[in-house]
Design a protein around this motif. Sequence first.
Motif, mmCIF file in Angstrom:
data_model
loop_
_atom_site.group_PDB
_atom_site.id
_atom_site.type_symbol
_atom_site.label_atom_id
_atom_site.label_comp_id
_atom_site.label_asym_id
_atom_site.label_seq_id
_atom_site.Cartn_x
_atom_site.Cartn_y
_atom_site.Cartn_z
ATOM 1 N N GLY A 99 21.488 34.925 35.232
ATOM 2 C CA GLY A 99 20.982 35.477 33.981
ATOM 3 C C GLY A 99 21.023 36.992 33.934
ATOM 4 O O GLY A 99 20.513 37.613 32.994
ATOM 5 N N ASP A 100 21.650 37.620 34.905
ATOM 6 C CA ASP A 100 21.673 39.082 35.033
ATOM 7 C C ASP A 100 22.896 39.663 34.326
ATOM 8 O O ASP A 100 24.013 39.587 34.839
ATOM 9 N N VAL A 101 22.689 40.284 33.170
ATOM 10 C CA VAL A 101 23.825 40.834 32.419
ATOM 11 C C VAL A 101 24.439 42.039 33.124
ATOM 12 O O VAL A 101 25.568 42.431 32.808
ATOM 13 N N ALA A 102 23.731 42.606 34.075
ATOM 14 C CA ALA A 102 24.300 43.715 34.839
ATOM 15 C C ALA A 102 25.496 43.256 35.671
ATOM 16 O O ALA A 102 26.286 44.084 36.142
ATOM 17 N N ALA A 103 25.640 41.943 35.839
ATOM 18 C CA ALA A 103 26.768 41.410 36.614
ATOM 19 C C ALA A 103 28.053 41.353 35.797
ATOM 20 O O ALA A 103 29.135 41.139 36.369
ATOM 21 N N ILE A 104 27.968 41.526 34.501
ATOM 22 C CA ILE A 104 29.152 41.335 33.655
ATOM 23 C C ILE A 104 30.317 42.246 34.051
ATOM 24 O O ILE A 104 31.458 41.770 34.202
ATOM 25 N N PRO A 105 30.125 43.565 34.253
ATOM 26 C CA PRO A 105 31.266 44.402 34.645
ATOM 27 C C PRO A 105 31.911 43.969 35.966
ATOM 28 O O PRO A 105 33.139 44.004 36.111
ATOM 29 N N VAL A 106 31.097 43.566 36.913
ATOM 30 C CA VAL A 106 31.629 43.119 38.208
ATOM 31 C C VAL A 106 32.436 41.835 38.023
ATOM 32 O O VAL A 106 33.527 41.684 38.589
ATOM 33 N N LEU A 107 31.931 40.918 37.232
ATOM 34 C CA LEU A 107 32.632 39.660 36.990
ATOM 35 C C LEU A 107 33.911 39.885 36.183
ATOM 36 O O LEU A 107 34.920 39.201 36.402
ATOM 37 N N GLU A 108 33.891 40.832 35.263
ATOM 38 C CA GLU A 108 35.121 41.149 34.530
ATOM 39 C C GLU A 108 36.207 41.626 35.486
ATOM 40 O O GLU A 108 37.374 41.248 35.365
ATOM 41 N N ALA A 109 35.815 42.441 36.450
ATOM 42 C CA ALA A 109 36.786 42.894 37.457
ATOM 43 C C ALA A 109 37.285 41.721 38.295
ATOM 44 O O ALA A 109 38.486 41.613 38.593
ATOM 45 N N LEU A 110 36.381 40.805 38.657
ATOM 46 C CA LEU A 110 36.773 39.662 39.472
ATOM 47 C C LEU A 110 37.624 38.666 38.689
ATOM 48 O O LEU A 110 38.358 37.874 39.287
ATOM 49 N N SER A 111 37.562 38.712 37.367
ATOM 50 C CA SER A 111 38.405 37.819 36.568
ATOM 51 C C SER A 111 39.876 38.190 36.673
ATOM 52 O O SER A 111 40.748 37.435 36.235
ATOM 53 N N ALA A 112 40.158 39.345 37.287
ATOM 54 C CA ALA A 112 41.534 39.760 37.554
ATOM 55 C C ALA A 112 41.834 39.762 39.055
ATOM 56 O O ALA A 112 42.824 40.346 39.499
ATOM 57 N N ASP A 113 40.995 39.109 39.836
ATOM 58 C CA ASP A 113 41.161 39.066 41.290
ATOM 59 C C ASP A 113 42.468 38.364 41.659
ATOM 60 O O ASP A 113 42.911 37.447 40.956
ATOM 61 N N PRO A 114 43.117 38.756 42.748
ATOM 62 C CA PRO A 114 44.355 38.075 43.163
ATOM 63 C C PRO A 114 44.166 36.587 43.464
ATOM 64 O O PRO A 114 45.106 35.804 43.328
ATOM 65 N N ALA A 115 42.965 36.178 43.868
ATOM 66 C CA ALA A 115 42.721 34.777 44.225
ATOM 67 C C ALA A 115 42.340 33.976 42.984
ATOM 68 O O ALA A 115 41.338 34.286 42.323
ATOM 69 N N ALA A 116 43.110 32.935 42.679
ATOM 70 C CA ALA A 116 42.854 32.131 41.478
ATOM 71 C C ALA A 116 41.461 31.502 41.462
ATOM 72 O O ALA A 116 40.810 31.501 40.408
ATOM 73 N N PRO A 117 40.954 30.937 42.585
ATOM 74 C CA PRO A 117 39.592 30.368 42.539
ATOM 75 C C PRO A 117 38.532 31.398 42.187
ATOM 76 O O PRO A 117 37.550 31.082 41.508
ATOM 77 N N VAL A 118 38.713 32.645 42.648
ATOM 78 C CA VAL A 118 37.764 33.699 42.286
ATOM 79 C C VAL A 118 37.848 33.974 40.788
ATOM 80 O O VAL A 118 36.818 34.060 40.098
ATOM 81 N N ARG A 119 39.054 34.085 40.260
ATOM 82 C CA ARG A 119 39.216 34.335 38.820
ATOM 83 C C ARG A 119 38.573 33.216 37.995
ATOM 84 O O ARG A 119 37.857 33.468 37.027
#
Length: 370
Positions: free
Chosen positions: A311-331
């Motif tokens: 529920g922490d919206v502060a995580a959104i920027p970090v997750l946006e970066a991880l949505s472009a991670d080289p590993a497909a399961p992470v994305r």
Amino acid sequence: MSARDRIRARALAEGFDAVGFTSTDRIGPELAEKLDAFMALKRHGEMAWLEEKAERRRHPNALWPEAKSIVALGLNYGPDNNPLDVLAQRDRAAISVYAQGRDYHLVVKKKLKSLAGWMHREWGDAVKVFVDTAPLMEKPLSAAAGIGWQGKHTNLVSRDFGSWLFLGIILTTLEIEADEAEADHCGSCSNCLDVCPTRAFPAPYQLDARRCISYLTIEYGGIIPHEFRKPMGNRIYGCDDCLAVCPWNKFASAAREATLRARPELTAPLLLELARLDDEAFRERFSTNPVKRIGRDRFVRNVCIALGNSGDVAAIPVLEALSADPAAPVRAHAVWALKQLMPADAFMRFAAPREKAESDPAVRAEFSRP
């Protein structure tokens, strides 16, 4: 003193907390029958190594025909607080108690080798040591040797240490008088079955690993099924729920082996801090620790799910970066987590360009899934 008494005394001096003995000819066919039934139902999931070495697991003599006696050793790793308390701290990670200190394989194996070496020098018989990495079924063998019983959660329970024992086995050609097997003391209690967040126990004394959070976060390398993501909460490596609620833990004590005690940086670490780990930082943080073996990608995949549940919206920027991670399961899991945290219209604006550019079908499916 008999060989049994001398070995017991030496084992306790080496730092073990529980010691028991049985002979290989006391291990009946029921061990193999339970293993066969478990695999026939495919409850082992993707743990192919269970099938590949099933024949050697069926009986200790299938692994080593000359073995006559089994020495079962237990090392207490009891926590000094309630491991379930962290589950309420949604911005923090829940790491299984056993993985908060030094890798138990290293600790237990060192003690086993020392004890086995002494046995060989004293009697001249052959010895072999095992710590959870060879095709040997430590839990039923330890129960047969009397240091505990397999509870309804399928793990070993001790009257002295509850559910908190690391197990090690010494096989030897030395004939040692056997101890009596421990009786089952679970009674009518069903705490461990009732607490499981993913309903991984089809019946008492049965586990479907495919539904177990420990299996999903450690052994399973793929896309975690949606039905389990919310129940996982902030558990990113293993799960202690069924162990922690056992009434026999009232007799347990904190680990006396210093290297097994929790490292401060692994006791409820911040999820956002863990999400930022690259491979090098991951390896450095978890050196000499069991978490290291699952690798950075699988670990961060688990962290993404926990962030989605935070529920922490502060995580959104970090997750946006991880949505472009080289590993497909992470994305894939980062996209799922963003969908949990972002308003629907904001997620649609974020997703539109990325869905078109995404090459992995499993990741694309996360964008469009309701």
